[in-house]
Scaffold this active site. Structure first.
Site, PDB file in Angstrom:
ATOM      1  CB  CYS A   2      -0.888  -0.023   1.223  1.00 42.24           C
ATOM      2  SG  CYS A   2      -1.585  -1.653   1.530  1.00 42.24           S
ATOM      3  NE  ARG A  27       2.098   2.279  -4.257  1.00 44.67           N
ATOM      4  CZ  ARG A  27       2.990   1.661  -3.525  1.00 44.67           C
ATOM      5  NH1 ARG A  27       4.254   1.792  -3.793  1.00 44.67           N
ATOM      6  NH2 ARG A  27       2.624   0.932  -2.518  1.00 44.67           N
ATOM      7  CD1 TRP A  74      -3.968  -2.824  -4.765  1.00 46.53           C
ATOM      8  CD2 TRP A  74      -3.015  -4.688  -4.012  1.00 46.53           C
ATOM      9  NE1 TRP A  74      -4.023  -3.751  -5.754  1.00 46.53           N
ATOM     10  CE2 TRP A  74      -3.453  -4.892  -5.337  1.00 46.53           C
ATOM     11  CE3 TRP A  74      -2.391  -5.738  -3.345  1.00 46.53           C
ATOM     12  CZ2 TRP A  74      -3.284  -6.105  -5.996  1.00 46.53           C
ATOM     13  CZ3 TRP A  74      -2.217  -6.932  -3.990  1.00 46.53           C
ATOM     14  CH2 TRP A  74      -2.658  -7.113  -5.312  1.00 46.53           C
ATOM     15  CG  ASN A  98       2.421   0.042   3.135  1.00 42.22           C
ATOM     16  OD1 ASN A  98       1.246   0.316   3.280  1.00 42.22           O
ATOM     17  ND2 ASN A  98       3.261   0.775   2.425  1.00 42.22           N
ATOM     18  N   GLY A  99       2.315  -4.192   4.786  1.00 40.58           N
ATOM     19  CA  GLY A  99       2.970  -5.432   5.196  1.00 40.58           C
ATOM     20  C   GLY A  99       1.972  -6.372   5.839  1.00 40.58           C
ATOM     21  CD  GLU A 482       6.466 -17.243 -16.789  1.00 40.14           C
ATOM     22  OE1 GLU A 482       5.518 -17.758 -17.423  1.00 40.14           O
ATOM     23  OE2 GLU A 482       6.470 -16.063 -16.425  1.00 40.14           O
ATOM     24  CE  LYS A 486       6.769 -13.038 -18.280  1.00 36.22           C
ATOM     25  NZ  LYS A 486       5.853 -13.796 -17.480  1.00 36.22           N
ATOM     26  CD  GLU A 489       4.502 -11.761 -21.262  1.00 38.85           C
ATOM     27  OE1 GLU A 489       3.290 -11.555 -21.388  1.00 38.85           O
ATOM     28  OE2 GLU A 489       4.998 -12.278 -20.247  1.00 38.85           O
ATOM     29  CG  HIS A 505      10.297 -36.647 -29.733  1.00 34.69           C
ATOM     30  ND1 HIS A 505      10.294 -37.942 -30.210  1.00 34.69           N
ATOM     31  CD2 HIS A 505      10.814 -36.709 -28.482  1.00 34.69           C
ATOM     32  CE1 HIS A 505      10.755 -38.749 -29.273  1.00 34.69           C
ATOM     33  NE2 HIS A 505      11.084 -38.022 -28.215  1.00 34.69           N
ATOM     34  CE  LYS A 610      -0.206  -7.496 -14.211  1.00 36.00           C
ATOM     35  NZ  LYS A 610       0.937  -8.353 -14.469  1.00 36.00           N
TER      36      LYS A 610
HETATM   37  C1  F6R Z   1       2.261 -13.238 -18.862  1.00 41.31           C
HETATM   38  C2  F6R Z   1       1.009 -12.869 -18.259  1.00 41.31           C
HETATM   39  C3  F6R Z   1      -0.237 -13.571 -18.697  1.00 41.31           C
HETATM   40  C4  F6R Z   1      -1.104 -13.904 -17.483  1.00 41.31           C
HETATM   41  C5  F6R Z   1      -2.450 -14.472 -17.933  1.00 41.31           C
HETATM   42  C6  F6R Z   1      -3.316 -14.874 -16.766  1.00 41.31           C
HETATM   43  O1  F6R Z   1       3.314 -12.490 -18.355  1.00 41.31           O
HETATM   44  O2  F6R Z   1       0.952 -12.009 -17.431  1.00 41.31           O
HETATM   45  O3  F6R Z   1       0.067 -14.726 -19.415  1.00 41.31           O
HETATM   46  O4  F6R Z   1      -0.425 -14.800 -16.675  1.00 41.31           O
HETATM   47  O5  F6R Z   1      -3.138 -13.528 -18.708  1.00 41.31           O
HETATM   48  O6  F6R Z   1      -3.597 -13.797 -15.953  1.00 41.31           O
HETATM   49  P1  F6R Z   1      -4.072 -13.978 -14.469  1.00 41.31           P
HETATM   50  O7  F6R Z   1      -2.966 -14.621 -13.717  1.00 41.31           O
HETATM   51  O8  F6R Z   1      -4.369 -12.586 -13.989  1.00 41.31           O
HETATM   52  O9  F6R Z   1      -5.291 -14.848 -14.501  1.00 41.31           O
END
Ligand code: F6R
Length: 615
Positions: A2, A27, A74, A98-99, A482, A486, A489, A505, A610
């Site tokens: 927060c 934030r 938050w 916060n925490g 993963e 990363k 994207e 394969h 996001k």
């Molecule tokens: C990759 C990323 C996305 C999310 C996906 C699921 O860096 O952020 O692949 O992981 O859209 O999102 P959540 O976890 O919010 O359901």
């Protein structure tokens, strides 16, 4: 995480507090509040939702006081609401925090027995009660705060004011950031520099365990042993935009570096080494229900899906429960078979992903018990799940998930230990061993972050690649997936993650000198009794024989894989189960630096959102 802002000086500070909180708006938050000490004593105003709601309240109520604290919340403990918003007050004392307080249940019970009544679901309110009790005994605010802190275990950035002392602001830091700012006849406090940047650029970042007393006349800092310390303020030359990112160039970079703290917040108060067990508030599954489970089904998307693939192995290994994992976006389309006594685990950072929500609903509709592993308190998925395990990563602003992923892994390991204990498949000694390894992870993650230079160097060397392959085996296979996600994207380089055994394969056809291959070649002798290291060396030789370039994630001190690789990304050695949490760090850093070098919009990559609230 927060936001906190504080002021002590010669002017009414309500508008300064609101302006400071506005600078922390980026934030994300769900409620906000201020507390001022003035001629009428202590006044507290709080409001759920946007800051404008609090601002309207402040304009209407016109609180007065030249001493005050403000907070944007938050949610971590307790849903977003007026009552759960900070500041929390009791007996003329108001606090913002916060925490996470680990022993909050214990402390709350003790205070209740002593006649205290609580008005919120938060852990923070405890601070107001503890400190007010000490003030009532005649201690000054500094001594009262120190006395209260001795009772508390957990992480905190804390700010306190008291009607009994209208000239003093006291604050304390343990694992959550806090900064003090120096002015002329006034001084400031904040969790993040942007909140106070307009008034001062002379600041001191507090160290762990420090307690600080701010008055108009000056700022006194005391270390963890109570000794006064003198530290020269540092002049901050950050622009407001840089300040939002804590001096990092991008939110993603900041969030990568926040992972040790996020992991501490996720693990603390849950993993008990004494008991060799895990306490998960929000999860009410008991031994009878856990023993009756026939299967778990994990549903998730993207990065959260990768956490699920690791989580499957955790649950099968520790709780001996068969686990299916599905892409949430596919689950409904195959008319899934949900057997009686199925636990559906939905993993989601945002808690709003439409496909994950729909998959969880589908499973629930077919009789499954549902458990959400989620970062956002009060989100749609958490509202509908039977049980909720929060990840406590704090707000994640960069679109590419980093700290959400590593905290999901930690949460899944905690869940697996819990299920193992409840089902009787894991002894307390065995659980203790896993939890010991998990407790060591934040420190190991910090060590992995210290080796950022190697990731930067590899990124510079390969940032013009068009395709990159990522390979890993066993628990490292999802880490390879993963790593590839990363990179693609945020850098827009085509990248594929594969279980290394699959290379022969098909993907091997792609390999030539223009396709760098990132391999995870750390040692994991304990995993299933099989060390995948030797097998990874074999894969590396095959790549090399075809002229491929190799970037290898290796353990410190490694010789074999390092001798074959063109570049190495070293990480500290750790226990097999927690290795995915540590090994993903250099892959996050590598992707970040490739993208930064290519000049892409790292925090908001093209075409991505996001939270994906459409199917
Ligand atoms: C990759 C990323 C996305 C999310 C996906 C699921 O860096 O952020 O692949 O992981 O859209 O999102 P959540 O976890 O919010 O359901």
């Amino acid at each position: 995480m927060c936001g906190i802002v504080g002021y002590v000086g010669g002017e009414d500070c309500a508008s300064f507090l609101i302006a400071g909180l506005k600078r922390l708006e980026y934030r994300g938050y769900d409620s906000a509040g201020v507390a001022l000490v003035g001629p009428q004593g202590l006044g507290v105003l709080r409001s759920r939702g946007k800051l404008v709601n609090l601002e309207t309240l402040v304009v209407k109520e016109r609180p007065q006081g030249a001493l005050g604290i403000g907070h944007t919340r938050w949610a971590t403990h307790g849903r977003p609401s007026d009552e759960n918003a900070h500041p929390h007050s009791y007996g003329g004392v108001a606090v913002v925090h916060n925490g996470i307080i680990e022993n909050h249940l214990e402390l709350k019970a003790r205070l209740r027995d002593a006649g205290h009544a609580f008005t919120s679901e938060t852990d923070t309110e405890i601070f107001a009660h503890l400190i007010a009790d000490e003030v009532a005994k005649g201690l000054d605010l500094l001594a009262a705060t120190k006395a209260a802190l001795r009772e508390v275990r957990g992480t905190y950035a804390l700010a306190v004011v008291s009607a009994a002392d209208p000239e003093t602001l006291v604050a304390a830091k343990n694992a959550s950031p806090l900064v003090v700012g120096y002015g002329q006849g006034e001084n400031y406090l904040a969790s993040d520099v942007p909140a106070i940047l307009e008034r001062t650029r002379d600041v001191v970042f507090l160290e762990e365990g420090e307690v600080v007393r701010l008055r108009r006349s000056g700022i006194e800092i005391f270390d963890a042993r109570g000794q006064a310390v003198t530290r020269k303020p540092r002049r901050i030359d950050w622009t407001p935009v840089m300040a939002e990112k804590g001096g990092h160039k991008h939110f993603m970079h900041k969030e990568i570096h926040e992972q040790a703290r996020a992991l501490v917040d996720t693990i603390r108060g849950r993993a008990s080494l004494e008991k060799g067990d895990v306490t998960l508030d929000g999860v009410s599954l008991d031994a009878e229900a856990a023993k009756a489970l026939t299967r778990a089904t994990i549903v998730a998307c993207g990065t959260s899906y990768h956490a699920g693939v690791v989580g499957k192995q955790y649950i099968e290994t520790l709780a001996k429960l068969p686990v299916e994992i599905d892409l949430a976006s596919e689950f409904r389309y195959r008319d899934p078979l949900v057997l009686p006594n199925t636990l559906c685990v939905a993993i989601s950072q945002s808690g709003e992903t439409a496909d994950t929500l729909a998959a969880m609903r589908e499973a629930k509709g077919k009789g499954a018990r549902t458990l959400a592993v989620c970062n956002v308190v009060g989100s749609a998925i958490t509202r509908e799940a039977d049980d909720v395990l929060y990840t406590h990563a704090g707000p994640e602003i960069g679109v590419a998930s980093t700290k959400a992923f590593t905290t999901q892994l930690a949460a899944m390991l905690l869940l697996a230990v819990k299920l193992g204990r409840l089902r009787g498949t894991l002894t307390s000694e065995a659980a203790r061993e896993v939890l010991q390894a998990l407790n060591a992870v934040p420190g190991l993650v910090d060590q992995a972050l210290e080796r950022e230079g190697a990731a930067l160097e590899a990124a510079r060397a390969y940032s013009s690649a068009k395709d990159v392959l990522f390979l890993g085996r066993g628990l490292q296979a999802p880490v390879a997936l993963e790593g590839a996600l990363k990179l693609k994207e945020i850098s827009y380089i085509h990248a594929e993650g594969y279980a290394a055994g699959e290379m022969k394969h098909g993907p091997i056809a792609l390999i030539d000198e223009d396709v760098p291959v990132v391999v995870i070649a750390t040692r994991d002798p304990k995993q299933g009794g099989q060390d995948t290291y030797e097998k990874m060396l074999g894969n590396m030789e095959e790549v090399r024989a075809r002229g491929g370039r190799i970037i290898a994630v290796v353990n410190d001190g490694d010789t074999h894989a390092s001798a074959i690789a063109d570049k190495v990304l070293p990480v500290p050695a750790c226990s097999a189960l927690v290795a995915p949490i540590v090994n993903v760090i250099p892959l996050q850093l590598f992707s970040y630096h490739v993208a930064d070098h290519r000049g892409t919009d790292v925090d908001q990559p093209r075409n991505l959102a996001k939270s994906v609230t459409v199917e």
